[in-house]
Design a protein around this motif. Structure first.
Motif, PDB file in Angstrom:
ATOM      1  N   GLU A 222      17.270   2.989  71.423  1.00  0.00           N
ATOM      2  CA  GLU A 222      18.608   3.570  71.584  1.00  0.00           C
ATOM      3  C   GLU A 222      18.517   4.943  72.247  1.00  0.00           C
ATOM      4  O   GLU A 222      19.306   5.257  73.143  1.00  0.00           O
ATOM      5  CB  GLU A 222      19.294   3.692  70.220  1.00  0.00           C
ATOM      6  N   GLN A 223      17.547   5.746  71.806  1.00  0.00           N
ATOM      7  CA  GLN A 223      17.377   7.070  72.409  1.00  0.00           C
ATOM      8  C   GLN A 223      17.011   6.963  73.887  1.00  0.00           C
ATOM      9  O   GLN A 223      17.388   7.815  74.692  1.00  0.00           O
ATOM     10  CB  GLN A 223      16.296   7.847  71.662  1.00  0.00           C
ATOM     11  N   ALA A 224      16.275   5.923  74.229  1.00  0.00           N
ATOM     12  CA  ALA A 224      15.880   5.702  75.625  1.00  0.00           C
ATOM     13  C   ALA A 224      16.964   4.976  76.413  1.00  0.00           C
ATOM     14  O   ALA A 224      16.801   4.748  77.619  1.00  0.00           O
ATOM     15  CB  ALA A 224      14.575   4.903  75.677  1.00  0.00           C
ATOM     16  N   GLU A 225      18.056   4.594  75.725  1.00  0.00           N
ATOM     17  CA  GLU A 225      19.162   3.839  76.326  1.00  0.00           C
ATOM     18  C   GLU A 225      18.687   2.507  76.909  1.00  0.00           C
ATOM     19  O   GLU A 225      19.180   2.037  77.926  1.00  0.00           O
ATOM     20  CB  GLU A 225      19.896   4.674  77.376  1.00  0.00           C
ATOM     21  N   ARG A 226      17.722   1.907  76.221  1.00  0.00           N
ATOM     22  CA  ARG A 226      17.237   0.563  76.590  1.00  0.00           C
ATOM     23  C   ARG A 226      17.807  -0.419  75.560  1.00  0.00           C
ATOM     24  O   ARG A 226      17.150  -0.781  74.579  1.00  0.00           O
ATOM     25  CB  ARG A 226      15.704   0.552  76.612  1.00  0.00           C
ATOM     26  N   TYR A 227      19.047  -0.812  75.813  1.00  0.00           N
ATOM     27  CA  TYR A 227      19.806  -1.542  74.791  1.00  0.00           C
ATOM     28  C   TYR A 227      19.365  -2.996  74.625  1.00  0.00           C
ATOM     29  O   TYR A 227      19.536  -3.564  73.548  1.00  0.00           O
ATOM     30  CB  TYR A 227      21.297  -1.436  75.083  1.00  0.00           C
ATOM     31  N   LYS A 228      18.806  -3.576  75.656  1.00  0.00           N
ATOM     32  CA  LYS A 228      18.276  -4.945  75.510  1.00  0.00           C
ATOM     33  C   LYS A 228      17.082  -4.928  74.552  1.00  0.00           C
ATOM     34  O   LYS A 228      16.965  -5.793  73.673  1.00  0.00           O
ATOM     35  CB  LYS A 228      17.856  -5.507  76.875  1.00  0.00           C
ATOM     36  N   ASP A 229      16.206  -3.939  74.706  1.00  0.00           N
ATOM     37  CA  ASP A 229      15.089  -3.786  73.765  1.00  0.00           C
ATOM     38  C   ASP A 229      15.615  -3.545  72.353  1.00  0.00           C
ATOM     39  O   ASP A 229      15.103  -4.100  71.377  1.00  0.00           O
ATOM     40  CB  ASP A 229      14.196  -2.607  74.175  1.00  0.00           C
ATOM     41  N   MET A 230      16.645  -2.719  72.258  1.00  0.00           N
ATOM     42  CA  MET A 230      17.238  -2.396  70.961  1.00  0.00           C
ATOM     43  C   MET A 230      17.793  -3.649  70.285  1.00  0.00           C
ATOM     44  O   MET A 230      17.561  -3.878  69.091  1.00  0.00           O
ATOM     45  CB  MET A 230      18.351  -1.368  71.158  1.00  0.00           C
ATOM     46  N   SER A 231      18.492  -4.473  71.051  1.00  0.00           N
ATOM     47  CA  SER A 231      19.061  -5.705  70.480  1.00  0.00           C
ATOM     48  C   SER A 231      17.957  -6.675  70.056  1.00  0.00           C
ATOM     49  O   SER A 231      18.062  -7.328  69.009  1.00  0.00           O
ATOM     50  CB  SER A 231      20.012  -6.373  71.473  1.00  0.00           C
ATOM     51  N   ASP A 232      16.898  -6.754  70.839  1.00  0.00           N
ATOM     52  CA  ASP A 232      15.773  -7.638  70.487  1.00  0.00           C
ATOM     53  C   ASP A 232      15.123  -7.204  69.176  1.00  0.00           C
ATOM     54  O   ASP A 232      14.778  -8.050  68.332  1.00  0.00           O
ATOM     55  CB  ASP A 232      14.722  -7.638  71.606  1.00  0.00           C
ATOM     56  N   GLU A 233      14.963  -5.895  69.010  1.00  0.00           N
ATOM     57  CA  GLU A 233      14.334  -5.376  67.792  1.00  0.00           C
ATOM     58  C   GLU A 233      15.226  -5.616  66.564  1.00  0.00           C
ATOM     59  O   GLU A 233      14.739  -5.997  65.499  1.00  0.00           O
ATOM     60  CB  GLU A 233      14.033  -3.881  67.936  1.00  0.00           C
ATOM     61  N   MET A 234      16.531  -5.422  66.727  1.00  0.00           N
ATOM     62  CA  MET A 234      17.439  -5.632  65.599  1.00  0.00           C
ATOM     63  C   MET A 234      17.555  -7.114  65.242  1.00  0.00           C
ATOM     64  O   MET A 234      17.699  -7.465  64.064  1.00  0.00           O
ATOM     65  CB  MET A 234      18.822  -5.049  65.902  1.00  0.00           C
ATOM     66  N   LYS A 235      17.455  -7.963  66.223  1.00  0.00           N
ATOM     67  CA  LYS A 235      17.466  -9.408  65.961  1.00  0.00           C
ATOM     68  C   LYS A 235      16.273  -9.787  65.080  1.00  0.00           C
ATOM     69  O   LYS A 235      16.402 -10.541  64.109  1.00  0.00           O
ATOM     70  CB  LYS A 235      17.421 -10.172  67.286  1.00  0.00           C
ATOM     71  N   LYS A 236      15.106  -9.213  65.407  1.00  0.00           N
ATOM     72  CA  LYS A 236      13.897  -9.486  64.617  1.00  0.00           C
ATOM     73  C   LYS A 236      14.015  -8.890  63.210  1.00  0.00           C
ATOM     74  O   LYS A 236      13.584  -9.502  62.230  1.00  0.00           O
ATOM     75  CB  LYS A 236      12.672  -8.901  65.325  1.00  0.00           C
ATOM     76  N   ALA A 237      14.607  -7.690  63.128  1.00  0.00           N
ATOM     77  CA  ALA A 237      14.770  -7.044  61.822  1.00  0.00           C
ATOM     78  C   ALA A 237      15.662  -7.886  60.914  1.00  0.00           C
ATOM     79  O   ALA A 237      15.384  -8.051  59.719  1.00  0.00           O
ATOM     80  CB  ALA A 237      15.371  -5.643  62.004  1.00  0.00           C
ATOM     81  N   ILE A 238      16.739  -8.422  61.464  1.00  0.00           N
ATOM     82  CA  ILE A 238      17.671  -9.251  60.684  1.00  0.00           C
ATOM     83  C   ILE A 238      16.991 -10.531  60.210  1.00  0.00           C
ATOM     84  O   ILE A 238      17.173 -10.962  59.072  1.00  0.00           O
ATOM     85  CB  ILE A 238      18.928  -9.571  61.532  1.00  0.00           C
ATOM     86  N   GLU A 239      16.190 -11.117  61.068  1.00  0.00           N
ATOM     87  CA  GLU A 239      15.441 -12.329  60.690  1.00  0.00           C
ATOM     88  C   GLU A 239      14.486 -12.025  59.543  1.00  0.00           C
ATOM     89  O   GLU A 239      14.371 -12.803  58.590  1.00  0.00           O
ATOM     90  CB  GLU A 239      14.671 -12.866  61.897  1.00  0.00           C
ATOM     91  N   ASN A 240      13.811 -10.878  59.618  1.00  0.00           N
ATOM     92  CA  ASN A 240      12.850 -10.493  58.572  1.00  0.00           C
ATOM     93  C   ASN A 240      13.530 -10.232  57.227  1.00  0.00           C
ATOM     94  O   ASN A 240      12.944 -10.454  56.168  1.00  0.00           O
ATOM     95  CB  ASN A 240      12.092  -9.230  58.989  1.00  0.00           C
ATOM     96  N   ARG A 241      14.776  -9.773  57.278  1.00  0.00           N
ATOM     97  CA  ARG A 241      15.512  -9.443  56.045  1.00  0.00           C
ATOM     98  C   ARG A 241      16.372 -10.615  55.564  1.00  0.00           C
ATOM     99  O   ARG A 241      17.150 -10.462  54.635  1.00  0.00           O
ATOM    100  CB  ARG A 241      16.404  -8.225  56.285  1.00  0.00           C
ATOM    101  N   ASN A 242      16.265 -11.764  56.215  1.00  0.00           N
ATOM    102  CA  ASN A 242      17.075 -12.942  55.850  1.00  0.00           C
ATOM    103  C   ASN A 242      18.570 -12.643  55.838  1.00  0.00           C
ATOM    104  O   ASN A 242      19.328 -13.115  54.984  1.00  0.00           O
ATOM    105  CB  ASN A 242      16.644 -13.481  54.480  1.00  0.00           C
ATOM    106  N   GLY A 243      18.992 -11.820  56.805  1.00  0.00           N
ATOM    107  CA  GLY A 243      20.417 -11.548  56.972  1.00  0.00           C
ATOM    108  C   GLY A 243      21.005 -10.496  56.056  1.00  0.00           C
ATOM    109  O   GLY A 243      22.213 -10.263  56.077  1.00  0.00           O
ATOM    110  N   VAL A 244      20.180  -9.847  55.245  1.00  0.00           N
ATOM    111  CA  VAL A 244      20.679  -8.791  54.348  1.00  0.00           C
ATOM    112  C   VAL A 244      20.186  -7.450  54.883  1.00  0.00           C
ATOM    113  O   VAL A 244      18.999  -7.120  54.772  1.00  0.00           O
ATOM    114  CB  VAL A 244      20.195  -8.989  52.896  1.00  0.00           C
ATOM    115  N   ILE A 245      21.123  -6.672  55.470  1.00  0.00           N
ATOM    116  CA  ILE A 245      20.736  -5.398  56.071  1.00  0.00           C
ATOM    117  C   ILE A 245      21.644  -4.282  55.562  1.00  0.00           C
ATOM    118  O   ILE A 245      22.723  -4.531  55.030  1.00  0.00           O
ATOM    119  CB  ILE A 245      20.794  -5.460  57.616  1.00  0.00           C
TER     120      ILE A 245
END
Length: 252
Positions: free
Chosen positions: A24-47
Motif C-alpha cells: 500500500e505504501q508503494a501504491e502497488r495495489y495488485k500486490d496488496m490485493s494478492d497478499e490480503m487474499k492469502k491472509a484471508i485464506e490463512n484465517r479461514n475468513g475471520v479477519i
C-alpha cells in the motif's frame, strides 16, 4: 526494519498482512490485493477490522483504475462515428478492459461469498461485506447496463436490499458503515436503475436521520461519518439540479 518487525509481531497473519501494508505504501495495489487474499485464506475468513479495511482498499484501487479506463474508452467510443476506422480498436481495447474488470470483480465476490460473509463475527462486519458485495455487483452492472444480460443488476439490488435492512435495524444512523451503504445504494438507484426519485429519497432519509443524531456521534467515527454525510448532501444537490433542468426542459 522496525516497521516490518512491529507489524510481524502485531498481526495474526504476519507475512501477508505486513507485505500488504508495504505494498500500500508503494501504491502497488495488485500486490496488496494478492497478499490480503492469502491472509484471508490463512484465517479461514475471520479477519480484524483493520485487515478488513486493507482488503477493501486494495481491491478498490485495483478495480477503480480499470473502471476509470473503461469509462474513458466509453467516452472515446461515443465521440467516434460508426464508420470511423479507429472505432474497431477502441471497441477491442474496451472489451479487454471489461474482461479484466469481470475477472477482478468475480475474484472479490468469490472471497466475500466463500469466506467472509458466512464467517462475519458481528453485525458491522456482515453489513460491511454485504455492502462490498453489492458494490462489486454494481461495478459489473455498469458494464451490463446496455447488454441483454442483466443478472448483476438484479443481484446487486437484492444484496443492497438485504444489507440495508440489516443495517437499518442494527446500526446507528450515524454509523459510517450505515452511511457508506446509504451513499452507494443511492448511487446504484441513480446510475444503474436510472431511478432518481428513489436515489434522492434514500440519500435524503439517511442524511436527515444522521443529522438528528449528530449530537450522539462517537468521537472515533466523527470524521468518517461527517465526510460521508457531506458526500450524500453533494449528491442530493447534484441530483436535484438535474431534476430541475429536466423539469424546465419538459415545460419548454
Amino acid at each position: 526494519h522496525y516497521f516490518i518487525q512491529s507489524n510481524l509481531r502485531m498481526t495474526p497473519n504476519p507475512d501477508h498482512v505486513a507485505m500488504a501494508r508495504l505494498a500500500e505504501q508503494a501504491e502497488r495495489y495488485k500486490d496488496m490485493s494478492d497478499e490480503m487474499k492469502k491472509a484471508i485464506e490463512n484465517r479461514n475468513g475471520v479477519i480484524s477490522e483493520d485487515e478488513r479495511n486493507l482488503f477493501s482498499v486494495a481491491y478498490k484501487n485495483v478495480v477503480g483504475q480499470r473502471r476509470s479506463s473503461w469509462r474513458a474508452m466509453c467516452g472515446i467510443e461515443r465521440k467516434l462515428s460508426p464508420d470511423d476506422p479507429k472505432i474497431r480498436h477502441v471497441k477491442a481495447y474496451k472489451e479487454k478492459i471489461e474482461n479484466e474488470l469481470n475477472d477482478l470483480c468475480k475474484e472479490v465476490l468469490c472471497i466475500l461469498e466463500d469466506q467472509l460473509i458466512k464467517n462475519a463475527q458481528d453485525c458491522c462486519s456482515r453489513v460491511f461485506y454485504l455492502k462490498m458485495k453489492g458494490d462489486y455487483l454494481r461495478y459489473l452492472a455498469e458494464i451490463q447496463k446496455d447488454c441483454d444480460d442483466k443478472d448483476s443488476i438484479e443481484s446487486a439490488e437484492k444484496v443492497y436490499k438485504e444489507a440495508w435492512k440489516t443495517s437499518s435495524e442494527e446500526l446507528e444512523p450515524t454509523h459510517p458503515i450505515h452511511l457508506g451503504l446509504a451513499l452507494n445504494y443511492s448511487v446504484y438507484f441513480f446510475e444503474i436503475l436510472d431511478d432518481k426519485a428513489q436515489a434522492c429519497s434514500l440519500a435524503k432519509d439517511a442524511f436527515n436521520k444522521a443529522i438528528s443524531q449528530l449530537d450522539h456521534l462517537k468521537e472515533d467515527s466523527y470524521k468518517d461519518s461527517t465526510l460521508i454525510m457531506q458526500l450524500l448532501r453533494d449528491n442530493l444537490t447534484l441530483w436535484s439540479a438535474d431534476n430541475e433542468e429536466e423539469d424546465e426542459e419538459g415545460e419548454k
